[in-house]
Scaffold this motif. Structure first.
Motif, PDB file in Angstrom:
ATOM      1  N   THR A 123       0.814  -1.223   0.000  1.00 44.39           N
ATOM      2  CA  THR A 123       0.000   0.000   0.000  1.00 44.39           C
ATOM      3  C   THR A 123       0.845   1.269   0.000  1.00 44.39           C
ATOM      4  N   TRP A 124       2.153   1.146   0.087  1.00 43.33           N
ATOM      5  CA  TRP A 124       2.977   2.346   0.134  1.00 43.33           C
ATOM      6  C   TRP A 124       4.152   2.253  -0.842  1.00 43.33           C
ATOM      7  N   ASP A 125       5.054   1.268  -0.618  1.00 45.14           N
ATOM      8  CA  ASP A 125       6.318   1.212  -1.369  1.00 45.14           C
ATOM      9  C   ASP A 125       6.139   1.147  -2.878  1.00 45.14           C
ATOM     10  N   ILE A 126       5.137   0.386  -3.326  1.00 44.06           N
ATOM     11  CA  ILE A 126       5.046   0.184  -4.774  1.00 44.06           C
ATOM     12  C   ILE A 126       4.242   1.282  -5.469  1.00 44.06           C
ATOM     13  N   LEU A 127       3.675   2.190  -4.716  1.00 47.00           N
ATOM     14  CA  LEU A 127       2.922   3.275  -5.359  1.00 47.00           C
ATOM     15  C   LEU A 127       3.894   4.298  -5.948  1.00 47.00           C
ATOM     16  N   PRO A 128       3.544   4.876  -7.097  1.00 42.78           N
ATOM     17  CA  PRO A 128       4.442   5.833  -7.741  1.00 42.78           C
ATOM     18  C   PRO A 128       4.845   6.954  -6.775  1.00 42.78           C
ATOM     19  N   TRP A 129       6.104   7.319  -6.827  1.00 44.00           N
ATOM     20  CA  TRP A 129       6.671   8.302  -5.914  1.00 44.00           C
ATOM     21  C   TRP A 129       5.877   9.607  -5.856  1.00 44.00           C
ATOM     22  N   PRO A 130       5.437  10.181  -6.977  1.00 49.49           N
ATOM     23  CA  PRO A 130       4.680  11.432  -6.875  1.00 49.49           C
ATOM     24  C   PRO A 130       3.444  11.314  -5.984  1.00 49.49           C
ATOM     25  N   MET A 131       2.871  10.109  -5.885  1.00 53.48           N
ATOM     26  CA  MET A 131       1.704   9.941  -5.022  1.00 53.48           C
ATOM     27  C   MET A 131       2.095  10.013  -3.554  1.00 53.48           C
ATOM     28  N   ARG A 132       3.348   9.662  -3.261  1.00 52.58           N
ATOM     29  CA  ARG A 132       3.765   9.536  -1.872  1.00 52.58           C
ATOM     30  C   ARG A 132       4.551  10.744  -1.369  1.00 52.58           C
ATOM     31  N   ARG A 133       5.078  11.561  -2.324  1.00 51.91           N
ATOM     32  CA  ARG A 133       6.082  12.545  -1.933  1.00 51.91           C
ATOM     33  C   ARG A 133       5.590  13.495  -0.841  1.00 51.91           C
ATOM     34  N   GLU A 134       4.428  14.099  -1.098  1.00 58.89           N
ATOM     35  CA  GLU A 134       3.884  15.060  -0.129  1.00 58.89           C
ATOM     36  C   GLU A 134       3.826  14.463   1.271  1.00 58.89           C
ATOM     37  N   GLY A 135       3.159  13.321   1.330  1.00 60.39           N
ATOM     38  CA  GLY A 135       2.952  12.676   2.623  1.00 60.39           C
ATOM     39  C   GLY A 135       4.261  12.247   3.261  1.00 60.39           C
ATOM     40  N   PHE A 136       5.231  11.852   2.422  1.00 54.73           N
ATOM     41  CA  PHE A 136       6.519  11.423   2.944  1.00 54.73           C
ATOM     42  C   PHE A 136       7.255  12.618   3.542  1.00 54.73           C
ATOM     43  N   LEU A 137       7.238  13.762   2.802  1.00 54.89           N
ATOM     44  CA  LEU A 137       8.009  14.924   3.233  1.00 54.89           C
ATOM     45  C   LEU A 137       7.432  15.547   4.502  1.00 54.89           C
ATOM     46  N   ASP A 138       6.072  15.599   4.585  1.00 54.17           N
ATOM     47  CA  ASP A 138       5.535  16.208   5.810  1.00 54.17           C
ATOM     48  C   ASP A 138       5.260  15.178   6.904  1.00 54.17           C
ATOM     49  N   GLY A 139       5.647  13.922   6.636  1.00 52.50           N
ATOM     50  CA  GLY A 139       5.580  12.910   7.687  1.00 52.50           C
ATOM     51  C   GLY A 139       4.194  12.353   7.963  1.00 52.50           C
ATOM     52  N   THR A 140       3.176  12.739   7.201  1.00 53.55           N
ATOM     53  CA  THR A 140       1.831  12.232   7.467  1.00 53.55           C
ATOM     54  C   THR A 140       1.536  10.949   6.704  1.00 53.55           C
ATOM     55  N   ASN A 141       2.400  10.589   5.743  1.00 48.92           N
ATOM     56  CA  ASN A 141       2.179   9.420   4.891  1.00 48.92           C
ATOM     57  C   ASN A 141       0.826   9.446   4.183  1.00 48.92           C
ATOM     58  N   GLN A 142       0.365  10.643   3.870  1.00 45.40           N
ATOM     59  CA  GLN A 142      -0.881  10.784   3.108  1.00 45.40           C
ATOM     60  C   GLN A 142      -0.599  10.559   1.626  1.00 45.40           C
ATOM     61  N   LEU A 143      -1.582   9.999   0.918  1.00 51.08           N
ATOM     62  CA  LEU A 143      -1.409   9.790  -0.517  1.00 51.08           C
ATOM     63  C   LEU A 143      -2.070  10.912  -1.294  1.00 51.08           C
ATOM     64  N   ALA A 144      -1.425  11.341  -2.373  1.00 49.40           N
ATOM     65  CA  ALA A 144      -2.009  12.364  -3.229  1.00 49.40           C
ATOM     66  C   ALA A 144      -2.142  11.791  -4.636  1.00 49.40           C
ATOM     67  N   PHE A 145      -2.755  12.525  -5.523  1.00 52.05           N
ATOM     68  CA  PHE A 145      -2.889  12.027  -6.883  1.00 52.05           C
ATOM     69  C   PHE A 145      -2.615  13.128  -7.910  1.00 52.05           C
ATOM     70  N   PRO A 146      -1.366  13.594  -7.973  1.00 54.93           N
ATOM     71  CA  PRO A 146      -1.021  14.676  -8.893  1.00 54.93           C
ATOM     72  C   PRO A 146      -0.832  14.144 -10.313  1.00 54.93           C
ATOM     73  N   VAL A 147      -1.837  14.335 -11.141  1.00 55.42           N
ATOM     74  CA  VAL A 147      -1.865  13.688 -12.452  1.00 55.42           C
ATOM     75  C   VAL A 147      -0.664  14.072 -13.319  1.00 55.42           C
ATOM     76  N   SER A 148      -0.373  15.376 -13.397  1.00 53.33           N
ATOM     77  CA  SER A 148       0.691  15.792 -14.316  1.00 53.33           C
ATOM     78  C   SER A 148       2.041  15.264 -13.848  1.00 53.33           C
TER      79      SER A 148
END
Lengths: 216, 484
Positions: B244-269
Motif C-alpha cells: 500500500t505504500w512502497d510500490i505506489l508511484p513516488w509522486p503519489m507519496r512525496r507530499e505525505g513522505f516529506l511532511d511525515g503524514t504518509n498521506q497519498l495524493a494524486f497529482p496527475v501531471s
C-alpha cells in the motif's frame, strides 16, 4: 421396455435412421443384422440413451484405457455403483473381493492370466473380450452389444455370445456376420440404409431375406 | 549485430582464464563440507517450489479454458524467478519462503499451461465406456488420468531439473543456495571452490535418475515442506507497507513522505512525468537491448544447433564422436545460463558478448540434443547418399527442419526471459534497470519495469505460439523434447 415410434436420426443432414418403429419387450434376445453403415450402431446408442442406468454397453471400438490394466478396465464398469473413495482405493491397490470376481469372469473368457496386464499389450480379440468382461461385470437388465464378437475367433465367439445371452435378461446385439447361429436369437431385425427391412423370429429368417439385406 | 556492444573489456582475460582453468582442475573437495547446507537448500527449494507449482498448476489447468485464468498464467510465467524473488524480498525477507515462492509462482503458470495442453490431447473414447452416472472424480481417475499420467510425469520431472537450476541461481541474489557460494567464490577468485560447487551441481543433476524414484517423491516433498515451513514468519506490517505504500508511484507519496503524514495524493501531471521519464530513459532502452540480445542469441542458437546436432546423429557420426559430443552437450545444457554468463563476464568484462554466448550455447545444446534425438528416429535407408554432407543436407536436415524450427521458437520466449534477467549482471537489458531500481529501494520504478518486462514476454510468447501453430508441431513433442 423400449418403445421407438417413427424415430429418425440424422447427422449433419444425412439421415442415419429413418422412421424406425420398434417395440422391445423385457426378456427378448434380439440380433441386429445388416451391412456396415446401415445404422446398427446408431440404433444401439439410441437404445442405450433411453436406459443408461440399467444397461451395459459393449462398444464397437471397445472404449478401453490402454494405460490401465485389464483388471481396472473391467472394474470401471461399476464406477457408478461404488463410492469415489472405493474407486480410487481400487485404482491404487485392487481389493481382494474385486480381484476374485473379475478373475472368475476372465476365466470364463479364457484369459484369467492376463488380469494385471496392461491393456495396450493385448491383441484385438483379447481387447474385445475385456470389453465383454466389463459389460458382464457391470451387469444390469439390458445388454447392448455393438458387434461384441467381431474380432474373436469363430469357435470362441459362440461361447462368448452364449455367455452374454445368458447373463442378461434382455439382450440386443448387432452382429457383423450372419453365420453365427441366428436361430438362437428369438428375434432378428434386418437394417438396411437406416430402415428396418424385416423384423422376424429367428427361425423364420430365410436365405432370401439375407440376400435382399446384403445385396449391392 | 551493429546495435550490440560485444567488446571484450577485461583487465587481463588471459591471466583470469588461466586462473579459472587451474581452479577447474584443482577442485577443493574439502570446501564441500562448508557448502553442505547450501546444497541441501538448493534441493529443498526446488522440491518445495516444484510441489507447490504442481499443486497450483493442476488446479489452474482445469480452468485454463477461461480467458482470465489463461492471462494470469501467462503473466506469472513471463516474470523470471529472480524478479519474483526481488518482489518477495521486501515483503517476506531473505528466507526460504521467498525462494520457494519465487519458484512456485511462475512454475504454477507453466504447469497450468502444459497440463492443460496435455489434457486437451486425451482420447475421449475411453470416457465413453464408463458408466454414465459415475462421479466426476472417478471418471477422471479411470478415464483421463491413466492416459495423461506418463506425459505429466515426464514433463514434471524435467521441470524439477529446471527448478534445481532456478534454485541454484537464486543464490546469486543472496538466498542461501548454491549460487550464493558460487558468487562469493568467483568474486574472491577462489576458483577451486567455484569448480567444486559446479561439479557438485552436475553430480546432483546427473544422479537424479538414481535417487529420484517415483515412490520416494512424496517423502522428499514432505521433508522439504517441513523444513521450509520452519521459516514461516510473515511480517504483516512489511507486506502491507510494501503493497500500500512502497510500490505506489513516488509522486503519489512525496507530499505525505516529506511532511511525515504518509498521506497519498494524486497529482496527475507529475505522475505522467514520472511515467514518461521511466518509460523513455529505462523501459525503452531496456526493451531495445533485451530484444537485440534475444534476437542475436536466437540466430546464434539456431546456427549452433545446426552445426552441432550432426555430431550426435547416428547416420552422420561414429559412436566415439557421438559419445564425446553427448558429454559436451550435457555440460552446456546442465549449467544454468545465468552461471555461464557470470563466468564469461569475469573473463571478458561487461558487454553483451558473455550473455550472447551463455544463452546461445546453453539453448543450442538443448536444441541439439532434441534435434539429434529426432534425427536418430529416422530409419536409415540402404540407398541413402554416401557422402556425409549430402546426407546431412538432402536426407537428415529436411526431415528434422520443421521440428527444429518449432523448438527454436519455443525457446524464443525462454531466451527473452533470460536476456532480461542477465541485466542483473550489468548488461543494459531490462534486468539492469530493475536491479538498479531495487538496490536504490525504488519499488515503484522496479514494479513498473517488471510489468513492462512481463508485457514484452507475453507479446513474444503469443507471436511464437502463432508461428508454432503454423509450423504445426504438437505440444506433445515439446513436452517430451523438453525433457532433454
Amino acid at each position: 421396455m423400449f418403445h421407438l415410434k417413427n424415430v429418425t436420426i440424422a447427422y449433419s443432414g444425412q439421415p442415419v435412421l429413418q422412421e424406425i418403429n420398434l417395440q422391445i419387450k423385457r426378456g427378448e434376445k434380439i440380433a441386429l443384422i445388416g451391412p456396415s453403415g446401415s445404422g446398427k450402431t446408431t440404433l444401439l446408442r439410441r437404445l442405450y440413451e433411453m436406459e443408461p442406468q440399467h444397461s451395459a454397453l459393449v462398444h464397437q471400438h471397445h472404449a478401453l484405457v490402454d494405460a490401465l490394466s485389464v483388471f481396472h478396465n473391467i472394474y470401471s464398469g461399476r464406477l457408478d455403483q461404488r463410492s469415489t473413495f472405493t474407486n480410487i482405493l481400487n485404482l491404487v491397490k485392487p481389493q481382494k473381493e474385486e480381484v476374485t470376481t473379475i478373475s472368475n469372469l476372465l476365466k470364463q473368457l479364457g484369459m484369467a492370466e492376463k488380469i494385471f496386464e496392461k491393456t495396450a499389450a493385448l491383441s484385438g480379440g483379447q481387447r474385445q473380450r475385456v470389453a465383454v468382461a466389463r459389460a458382464l461385470y457391470r451387469q444390469g437388465s439390458v445388454l447392448l452389444g455393438d458387434e461384441p464378437v467381431s474380432s474373436i475367433d469363430p469357435h470362441q465367439a459362440e461361447t462368448v455370445l452364449n455367455l452374454l445371452r445368458n447373463s442378461f435378461q434382455t439382450v440386443i446385439l448387432s452382429l457383423h456376420t450372419v453365420h453365427l447361429s441366428l436361430e438362437s436369437f428369438g428375434r432378428i431385425v434386418g437394417l438396411r440404409n437406416g430402415r428396418i427391412l424385416f423384423d422376424l423370429p429367428g427361425n423364420e429368417v430365410q436365405n432370401s431375406h439375407l440376400t435382399r439385406l446384403y445385396q449391392t | 549485430m551493429m546495435a550490440a556492444d560485444l567488446e571484450i573489456i577485461s583487465l587481463n582475460p588471459i591471466n583470469e582464464f588461466a586462473a579459472m582453468t587451474k581452479g577447474a582442475v584443482t577442485p577443493d573437495f574439502k570446501a564441500l563440507y562448508l557448502f553442505r547446507s547450501a546444497l541441501l537448500n538448493t534441493l529443498l527449494f526446488a522440491f518445495s517450489g516444484t510441489a507447490l507449482g504442481v499443486a497450483g498448476g493442476t488446479v489452474l489447468a482445469f480452468f485454463f479454458h477461461r480467458t482470465p485464468v489463461r492471462l494470469v498464467c501467462s503473466f506469472v510465467r513471463s516474470i523470471h524467478e529472480i524478479f519474483w524473488a526481488f518482489l518477495f524480498l521486501p515483503m517476506i525477507g531473505l528466507n526460504a519462503i521467498c525462494g520457494v515462492l519465487a519458484i512456485a509462482i511462475p512454475y504454477a503458470g507453466i504447469f497450468a499451461k502444459v497440463y492443460a495442453e496435455i489434457l486437451q490431447e486425451t482420447n475421449p473414447r475411453p470416457l465413453d465406456g464408463l458408466p454414465p452416472n459415475s462421479s466426476k472424480l472417478s471418471r477422471f481417475f479411470y478415464g483421463v488420468m491413466p492416459q495423461i499420467y506418463p506425459e505429466i510425469r515426464h514433463y514434471t520431472s524435467y521441470r524439477f531439473e529446471c527448478a534445481l537450476r532456478s534454485s541454484a541461481v537464486l543464490g546469486f541474489i543472496g538466498l542461501p543456495t548454491l549460487g550464493y557460494h558460487l558468487e562469493t567464490a568467483f568474486r574472491e577468485g577462489l576458483y577451486s571452490q567455484a569448480s567444486v560447487l559446479l561439479y557438485a551441481f552436475f553430480l546432483l543433476i546427473a544422479s537424479l535418475r538414481f535417487w529420484l524414484k517415483e515412490k520416494l517423491v512424496p517423502v522428499y516433498v514432505l521433508i522439504s515442506l517441513a523444513f521450509i515451513s520452519k521459516e514461516l514468519n510473515f511480517s504483516m506490517t512489511n507486506m502491507i507497507q510494501f503493497l500500500t505504500w512502497d510500490i505506489l508511484p513516488w509522486p503519489m507519496r512525496r507530499e505525505g513522505f516529506l511532511d511525515g503524514t504518509n498521506q497519498l495524493a494524486f497529482p496527475v501531471s507529475q505522475l505522467w512525468i514520472w511515467f514518461k521519464t521511466i518509460f523513455q530513459e529505462e523501459v525503452l532502452p531496456g526493451c531495445w537491448n533485451t530484444l537485440v540480445l534475444t534476437q542475436i542469441a536466437l540466430a546464434l542458437t539456431g546456427l549452433l544447433t545446426l552445426l552441432s546436432f550432426p555430431s550426435r546423429t547416428r547416420s552422420l557420426a561414429g559412436p566415439v564422436v557421438r559419445r564425446f559430443s553427448d558429454w559436451i552437450l550435457i555440460v552446456w545444457r546442465t549449467t544454468p545460463e545465468y552461471i555461464l554468463a557470470y563466468v564469461f563476464l569475469q573473463l571478458w568484462g561487461p558487454s553483451m558478448l558473455p550473455a550472447v554466448v551463455a544463452i546461445s550455447f546453453h539453448n543450442g545444446a538443448i536444441l541439439a540434443h532434441i534435434t539429434s534425438g529426432q534425427a536418430n528416429l529416422i530409419p536409415m535407408q540402404i540407398d541413402a547418399a554416401k557422402g556425409r554432407i549430402n546426407r546431412y543436407f538432402y536426407y537428415v536436415l529436411p526431415r528434422v527442419y520443421s521440428s527444429f524450427l518449432a523448438f527454436l521458437f519455443y525457446r524464443w520466449e525462454v531466451m527473452m526471459r533470460e536476456s532480461a534477467i542477465l541485466g542483473v549482471l550489468g548488461i543494459f537489458t531490462l534486468g539492469f534497470y530493475i536491479d538498479s531500481a531495487f538496490s536504490e529501494n525504488k519499488m515503484d520504478k522496479a514494479l513498473l519495469l517488471i510489468l513492462f518486462t512481463a508485457l514484452l514476454n507475453m507479446i513474444i510468447d503469443s507471436i511464437s505460439q502463432r508461428i508454432r501453430s503454423k509450423i504445426k508441431v504438437s505440444t506433445k513433442l515439446v513436452a517430451v523434447g523438453g525433457a532433454a
